[in-house]
Design a protein around this motif. Structure first.
Motif, PDB file in Angstrom:
ATOM      1  N   PRO A 143       0.986  -1.256  -0.336  1.00  0.00           N
ATOM      2  CA  PRO A 143      -0.421  -0.127  -0.039  1.00  0.00           C
ATOM      3  C   PRO A 143       0.716   1.713  -0.100  1.00  0.00           C
ATOM      4  N   LEU A 144       0.280   2.086  -0.331  1.00  0.00           N
ATOM      5  CA  LEU A 144       0.802   3.500  -0.943  1.00  0.00           C
ATOM      6  C   LEU A 144       1.228   4.040   0.891  1.00  0.00           C
ATOM      7  N   PRO A 145       2.204   4.474   0.763  1.00  0.00           N
ATOM      8  CA  PRO A 145       1.952   5.225   2.715  1.00  0.00           C
ATOM      9  C   PRO A 145       1.337   6.682   2.594  1.00  0.00           C
ATOM     10  N   TYR A 146       1.109   7.583   4.151  1.00  0.00           N
ATOM     11  CA  TYR A 146       0.104   8.454   3.600  1.00  0.00           C
ATOM     12  C   TYR A 146       1.121   9.590   2.903  1.00  0.00           C
ATOM     13  N   PRO A 147       0.498  10.186   2.335  1.00  0.00           N
ATOM     14  CA  PRO A 147       1.672  11.387   2.032  1.00  0.00           C
ATOM     15  C   PRO A 147       1.567  12.461   3.541  1.00  0.00           C
ATOM     16  N   PRO A 148       2.446  13.434   3.453  1.00  0.00           N
ATOM     17  CA  PRO A 148       3.148  13.725   5.146  1.00  0.00           C
ATOM     18  C   PRO A 148       2.466  14.936   4.828  1.00  0.00           C
ATOM     19  N   PRO A 149       1.600  15.450   5.796  1.00  0.00           N
ATOM     20  CA  PRO A 149       1.192  16.882   5.718  1.00  0.00           C
ATOM     21  C   PRO A 149       1.114  17.603   5.714  1.00  0.00           C
TER      22      PRO A 149
END
Length: 112
Positions: free
Chosen positions: A15-21
């Motif tokens: 799964p793709l990592p969450y984009p940083p805030p």
């Protein structure tokens, strides 16, 4: 000659990592305006204080980056707003001839 017809192994997709805030734009603006306050004799300092406080509230609520920029912008704004007049009056008191001339100039402006 006893090779099996097994298909090659493919890597399992991850799964793709969450984009940083994202970085808070108001925090960056507060920092820039806080620094500019030194060069604009405090004209941008009040805006730095307001934007810094608003950005800090948004960052706590959303988890964005920029808390340090918001804090630094607000503190620089407060520094210029509070220390600027004090430095001005100390400079006037240090030069009595200059302060007398300033009072005369202001009186002439008011008198028209």
């Amino acid at each position: 000659m006893g090779h099996s017809a097994e298909p090659p192994h493919r890597p399992v997709p991850q799964p793709l990592p969450y984009p940083p805030p994202a970085r808070n734009g108001m925090a960056t603006a507060a920092l820039v305006l806080g620094i500019l306050g030194f060069f604009t004799c405090g004209l941008t300092s009040l805006f730095a204080v307001v934007l810094g406080h608003i950005a800090g509230r948004q960052i706590r609520r959303t988890g964005q980056f920029g808390r340090g920029s918001a804090l630094a912008g607000a503190l620089l704004g407060w520094l210029v707003l509070l220390a600027g007049p004090a430095v001005f009056f100390v400079a006037l008191l240090a030069n009595p001839d200059g302060s007398a001339q300033l009072v005369n100039d202001v009186a002439d402006l008011v008198a028209g």
